[in-house]
Motif scaffolding. Structure first.
Motif, PDB file in Angstrom:
ATOM      1  N   VAL A   1       4.347   0.611   0.504  1.00 30.70           N
ATOM      2  CA  VAL A   1       3.194   0.950   1.581  1.00 30.70           C
ATOM      3  C   VAL A   1       4.044   0.303   2.856  1.00 30.70           C
ATOM      4  O   VAL A   1       4.442  -0.749   2.799  1.00 30.70           O
TER       5      VAL A   1
ATOM      6  N   SER B   1       4.079   0.864   7.307  1.00 26.74           N
ATOM      7  CA  SER B   1       3.353   1.216   8.658  1.00 26.74           C
ATOM      8  C   SER B   1       4.302   1.452   9.817  1.00 26.74           C
ATOM      9  O   SER B   1       5.493   0.802   9.868  1.00 26.74           O
TER      10      SER B   1
ATOM     11  N   LYS C   1      -1.715  -2.166   6.640  1.00 32.66           N
ATOM     12  CA  LYS C   1      -0.817  -1.853   5.538  1.00 32.66           C
ATOM     13  C   LYS C   1      -0.970  -2.783   4.173  1.00 32.66           C
ATOM     14  O   LYS C   1      -1.122  -2.504   3.093  1.00 32.66           O
TER      15      LYS C   1
ATOM     16  N   THR D   1      -4.316  -2.277   2.656  1.00 35.87           N
ATOM     17  CA  THR D   1      -4.325  -0.990   1.830  1.00 35.87           C
ATOM     18  C   THR D   1      -3.295  -0.803   0.793  1.00 35.87           C
ATOM     19  O   THR D   1      -4.102  -0.504  -0.438  1.00 35.87           O
ATOM     20  N   ALA D   2      -2.328  -1.727   0.613  1.00 35.00           N
ATOM     21  CA  ALA D   2      -1.524  -2.069  -0.528  1.00 35.00           C
ATOM     22  C   ALA D   2      -2.393  -2.646  -1.739  1.00 35.00           C
ATOM     23  O   ALA D   2      -2.138  -2.161  -2.970  1.00 35.00           O
TER      24      ALA D   2
ATOM     25  N   VAL E   1       3.246  -1.331  -6.986  1.00 29.82           N
ATOM     26  CA  VAL E   1       3.162  -1.177  -5.260  1.00 29.82           C
ATOM     27  C   VAL E   1       3.925  -2.174  -4.653  1.00 29.82           C
ATOM     28  O   VAL E   1       3.412  -3.510  -4.845  1.00 29.82           O
TER      29      VAL E   1
ATOM     30  N   ASP F   1       4.406  -3.927  -0.963  1.00 27.11           N
ATOM     31  CA  ASP F   1       4.088  -3.985   0.447  1.00 27.11           C
ATOM     32  C   ASP F   1       5.380  -4.399   1.163  1.00 27.11           C
ATOM     33  O   ASP F   1       6.004  -5.460   0.932  1.00 27.11           O
TER      34      ASP F   1
ATOM     35  N   THR G   1       4.274   5.472   0.851  1.00 25.66           N
ATOM     36  CA  THR G   1       3.059   5.858   1.550  1.00 25.66           C
ATOM     37  C   THR G   1       2.793   5.154   2.677  1.00 25.66           C
ATOM     38  O   THR G   1       3.050   3.600   3.148  1.00 25.66           O
TER      39      THR G   1
ATOM     40  N   VAL H   1       0.951   4.043   6.228  1.00 26.80           N
ATOM     41  CA  VAL H   1      -0.335   3.989   6.666  1.00 26.80           C
ATOM     42  C   VAL H   1      -0.347   3.773   8.339  1.00 26.80           C
ATOM     43  O   VAL H   1       0.421   3.387   9.108  1.00 26.80           O
TER      44      VAL H   1
END
Length: 755
Positions: free
Chosen positions: A561, A563, A570, A573-574, A671, A673, A694, A696
Motif C-alpha cells: 500500500v 501513495s 495510506k 488504509t493499509a 499487507v 505499508d 494498492t 491510495v
C-alpha cells in the motif's frame, strides 16, 4: 502536444496469486448528467452567491436605469468618383486609391461639433426638457442613494463645480448641448457595403427620431454645400488664372512674331522653312551635276585626241554613242558601203576612166565628205556638252555654298526662336488645360450631384433599449443563472485534483478498487474503534470484497500500500484493509515498511522497539518481532528503529528471502505499508516482489499531475497488478458524486455476506 501517459498493468500469472480475469467493480467512465449536477452541488454555495448577487445587481440596475429609446436611420455614402461627370478628368481614373480614409473621415464628420451645432439649431434642442435641464429625473433607489451621498458630501466638503470649457465660437450653453448631442449619436457602418447606420438615443422616442433625421438631412445638405462651395472656389480661382494665362499666351506669341519680323526669319517656322528646302534641293542638283560632269568628262577624254589632229584615241569615232545613235550617220555609212560594193563589182569590167567608175568614185568622195562632216559635228557636240556640265557644276556648287551660309545664319537665329516658341507652346497648353478644367467644374457644379443620400429615414421607436418589467426579471435571472453555472464549472475545471472514481479510470487509466469516506476529528480511524461511522466500515468491507474478487486463487497474496505524497492516509488504509480481511476470517500479516517515518504502530497501539529494520540487519528473528493485535487473525510487524539505509535494506537479499518465506507461511494475506512514491523509491523496489500494488489517492488532495508522475514511477518496476483506492472522500459534501457508488458498496456487502 502533451499526451496523458497511459499506464498499463502487466498480466499476472495464476501462480502469483493474482487473477486479472476476475475484476472487481469498475465504475462507468461515461460522463453522466449526475456528474454535471454534482459539480453544481459541490460549488453550490459559491454558485448561489454569484446567482443572487448578479441577479440582484441586474434587477437594481434595470429598475434604476433611465429608459432610452433609439431611433435608427440609414445613409448611403459612396465614393466621390461615383458622382463625377463622365469624360471629366479623374472620373475614370485608373490608379488605385484606398477608400478607407475617406469613409473614416465621413464617420468622424457625422459626430463632429460643426455639424452637430447646426443640427442642434435645426431640431431646437434647447427647447427639449431632457437637454435644457428642466426635466425632472425619475426617482429610483439609486438616485436616492446618490442624492443622500451628495448631501453628506456637501456638508463635509464643498468645492466649486467644474464645467467643461466652451469651444471656439460656442457659448457655454451651446457647448453643453453639442456635447450632450454627440454623446447620444451612434455611427455604425454596415460591413461589406456603403451603408451607414445612424442612431440617436433619447428618453423621448419622438426626439430620438427627429434628431436622427435632422442629423442625416443636415449631413447630406452640408456635404452638397461643401462640394458646391469647393467647386465654386475652384472656378473663381480658375477664372483669375485663365485671365493671367491668356495674357501670357498673347505676350509670348506676339514676341515670337516680332522676333521673326525683326530677324527676317520667316523660315524658322516649320511650315515656312524655305532655306532648308532650297539647301536640300541645291545639294541634290549639285550632286546630279557632278555626276553628269564626270560622265561628260569621260566621253570628252575619249575624243580629245581626235579633235587635236586626227590622232586616233582609245576609242574609234564609230564606237561613240552619239555616232552609233545618229540615224543620218548610219545612213551615210550604209550609202558608203553600197557605193564601195558597186565599185568592187564594176572594177573588173570597166577601167578607171569609165564613166560609171568615175561616177561611183565621185559619189564615194561626196559621201565620205558628208560622213566626216557629221563626225566632226558629233565630236564638237560632245565637247560642248562637257563644257556645259562643268559650268553647271560650278554654278550649283556656288549656290550650295550660299544656301549653307543662309542655313547657318538661320540656325543661329533659331536658338532664341526655339526658346520663345517653347514658352509660347507651354503657355498655350497651360491655358487650354485650365480652360478645360474650368468647363468641367462648371458642368459638375450645375449637375448638383451628391455622393451621399438618405436610404431609410428613422421612425419613432416603439420599445426602449433596455428590457423593462417582466423582461428585466427574466433577463436578470437568466444571466445570473448562466454566470453561476459558468463559475461552478470554471472552478471545477481549475481544480485538477483527483476527486471522483471517473477521474481515476479516465485520467489515471487504472482499475478502481473502491473509495473510503473521511472521518472528521479522528486522526487514525480504524475499524476496531467504536467511534467509526457505519459508512467507513462498509467502505472497507467493500474493499475487502473487491480484493477477494481480484485475487481468487489460493495461496498467500502479498499487497503493498503506497501513495503519491504524505498525508493521503495510506497507513490508515493499509491498517484497515488488513483488519477488514482479518474480520472476514483470513489470517493477515501487516508489515510497516516505512522505516523513515513509521506510523503503523499508532492506530494499532503497538510498540516499535523492534521491527522490520532489526530483522533485515540481522539483529532479530521474524517470530521475535511479530505482535498480536485486537483481532487474533491479524498479526503485525512494525518498522522498528529507523536505520541509516532503508532503501538498501528493502532491496537486499534478506528482504527477498523474507517475502519468499512469508509467502509460504500460514498467512492468507500480507499487507505491506510503504513510503510515498514521490518521496522515496521503496515502493518501486518492492513492487515486482508482491502480488499487487494498492495506490491510495487522497480525494481533493492529490493533483492529477502528481498522481500520474507517481504511477509512472511505480509502473516502471513493473508490478504484477495495480489498483487505486480513493481515500478521504467527503460524502456529505459531494454526495451527488458518489451516489452511484453507495449502491455498489451495499451490493459488495451482501455478496460478502453470501460468501
Amino acid at each position: 502536444m502533451n499526451q496523458e501517459p497511459r499506464l498499463t498493468v502487466p498480466p499476472t500469472s495464476p501462480k502469483s496469486g493474482a487473477a486479472p480475469s476476475a475484476p472487481g467493480f469498475t465504475p462507468d467512465t461515461d460522463v453522466h448528467i449526475l456528474d454535471r449536477i454534482a459539480v453544481l452541488y459541490r460549488y453550490r454555495r459559491i454558485a448561489l452567491a454569484v446567482f443572487v448577487l448578479t441577479s440582484a445587481a441586474m434587477m437594481i440596475q434595470g429598475y434604476t436605469t433611465i429608459q432610452y429609446y433609439r431611433a435608427v436611420g440609414q445613409l448611403l455614402i459612396e465614393n466621390e468618383r461615383s458622382t463625377a461627370v463622365p469624360g471629366m478628368a479623374g472620373a475614370n481614373a485608373e490608379f488605385y486609391e484606398d477608400p478607407e480614409p475617406y469613409f473614416q473621415t465621413q464617420y468622424k464628420i457625422l459626430k463632429g461639433r460643426d455639424l452637430t451645432r447646426r443640427v442642434v439649431k435645426r431640431v431646437k434642442l434647447d427647447q427639449v426638457p431632457e437637454f435644457n435641464g428642466t426635466a425632472k429625473p425619475p426617482s429610483t433607489p439609486l438616485t436616492v442613494l446618490t442624492d443622500l451621498r451628495a448631501r453628506l458630501t456637501s456638508l463635509v466638503w464643498s468645492k466649486p463645480a467644474v464645467q467643461e470649457a466652451p469651444k471656439v465660437d460656442e457659448t457655454p450653453d451651446e457647448s453643453a448641448l453639442v456635447g450632450a448631442f454627440i454623446s447620444r449619436v451612434n455611427v455604425d457602418p454596415v460591413r461589406g457595403s456603403r451603408l451607414v447606420l445612424v442612431a440617436f438615443d433619447s428618453t423621448d422616442p419622438t426626439v430620438a427620431a427627429t434628431s436622427t433625421n435632422g442629423l442625416m438631412d443636415e449631413y447630406v445638405e452640408q456635404n452638397l454645400q461643401v462640394k458646391l462651395q469647393s467647386s465654386q472656389n475652384m472656378i473663381d480661382w480658375l477664372d483669375k488664372e485663365l485671365a493671367n494665362q491668356q495674357k501670357k499666351v498673347e505676350d509670348s506669341e506676339r514676341a515670337l512674331s516680332d522676333y521673326r519680323d525683326k530677324q527676317n526669319a520667316m523660315s524658322l517656322d516649320d511650315k515656312q522653312n524655305i532655306v532648308l528646302s532650297r539647301l536640300n534641293a541645291l545639294s541634290d542638283a549639285a550632286t546630279k551635276a557632278k555626276m553628269e560632269r564626270v560622265q561628260k568628262e569621260t566621253q570628252y577624254g575619249q575624243i580629245k585626241g581626235l579633235m587635236r589632229g586626227g590622232v586616233a584615241g582609245p576609242v574609234s569615232p564609230d564606237q561613240l554613242p552619239i555616232v552609233v545613235q545618229s540615224a543620218q550617220m548610219q545612213t551615210l555609212k550604209a550609202r558608203l558601203g553600197e557605193l564601195q560594193q558597186q565599185k568592187v563589182q564594176l572594177s573588173p569590167r570597166y577601167g578607171d576612166k569609165n564613166p560609171k567608175i568615175i561616177d561611183v568614185n565621185n559619189q564615194l568622195v561626196d559621201t565620205q565628205r558628208q560622213l566626216d562632216l557629221e563626225t566632226a559635228k558629233a565630236l564638237q557636240t560632245i565637247k560642248n556638252e562637257y563644257d556645259t556640265a562643268v559650268l553647271n557644276e560650278r554654278t550649283l556648287s556656288q549656290n550650295v555654298e550660299a544656301a549653307k551660309a543662309d542655313a547657318q545664319d538661320l540656325s543661329r537665329k533659331s536658338v532664341g526662336y526655339n526658346v520663345m516658341e517653347r514658352e509660347a507652346k507651354s503657355n498655350r497648353q497651360v491655358y487650354e488645360s485650365l480652360l478645360q478644367r474650368e468647363k468641367e467644374l462648371r458642368v459638375s457644379s450645375n449637375s448638383r450631384a451628391n455622393n451621399v443620400r438618405v436610404v431609410d429615414r428613422a421612425e419613432v421607436p416603439k420599445t426602449p433599449l433596455a428590457p423593462t418589467g417582466r423582461r428585466t426579471w427574466l433577463t436578470s435571472i437568466a444571466i445570473g443563472f448562466a454566470l453561476a453555472i459558468a463559475v461552478a464549472f470554471g472552478l471545477d475545471y481549475m481544480n485538477d485534483t483527483i476527486k471522483t472514481p471517473e477521474d481515476v479510470t479516465r485520467r489515471l487509466k487504472l482499475p478502481f478498487l473502491g473509495l473510503v469516506p473521511s472521518v472528521r476529528g479522528d486522526k487514525h480511524p480504524v475499524l476496531a474503534s467504536s467511534h467509526v461511522p457505519h459508512d467507513f466500515g462498509e467502505a472497507f468491507r467493500s474493499l475487502r470484497t473487491s480484493l477477494i474478487s481480484k485475487f481468487p486463487d489460493t495461496g498467500t497474496k502479498i499487497l503493498i500500500v503506497t501513495s503519491a505524497q504524505p498525508l493521503e492516509g495510506k497507513t490508515t488504509t493499509a491498517c484497515n484493509i488488513a483488519m477488514a480481511l482479518a474480520y472476514g476470517g483470513s489470517r493477515v500479516l501487516l508489515i510497516d515498511a516505512d522505516m523513515r517515518r513509521p506510523g503503523l504502530h499508532r492506530p494499532l497501539r503497538l510498540t516499535n522497539e523492534r521491527g522490520l529494520s532489526q530483522v533485515l540487519i540481522g539483529q532479530a528473528r521474524v517470530r521475535d518481532v511479530i505482535q498480536r493485535t485486537v483481532d487474533p487473525n491479524l498479526l503485525a510487524i512494525t518498522a522498528g528503529r529507523t536505520p541509516p539505509n532503508p532503501s538498501e535494506l528493502l532491496a537486499s537479499e534478506r528482504m527477498k528471502t523474507l517475502i519468499s518465506n512469508l509467502s509460504h507461511g500460514p498467512f492468507d494475506w500480507i499487507v505491506i505499508d510503504t513510503p510515498p512514491v514521490l518521496a522515496v523509491t521503496d515502493a518501486v523496489i518492492l513492487a515486482p516482489l508482491v502480488s499487487g500494488v494498492t495506490f491510495v489517492v487522497g480525494a481533493e488532495m492529490t493533483r492529477r499531475r502528481l498522481a500520474e508522475r507517481a504511477l509512472e514511477t511505480i509502473m516502471s518496476a513493473p508490478p504484477k497488478s495495480a489498483n487505486v483506492v480513493l481515500n478521504k472522500v467527503d460524502f456529505a459534501r459531494n454526495k451527488y458524486y458518489y451516489s452511484r457508488y453507495y449502491g455498489q458498496q451495499y451490493k459488495n456487502y451482501y455478496a460478502e455476506a453470501a460468501v
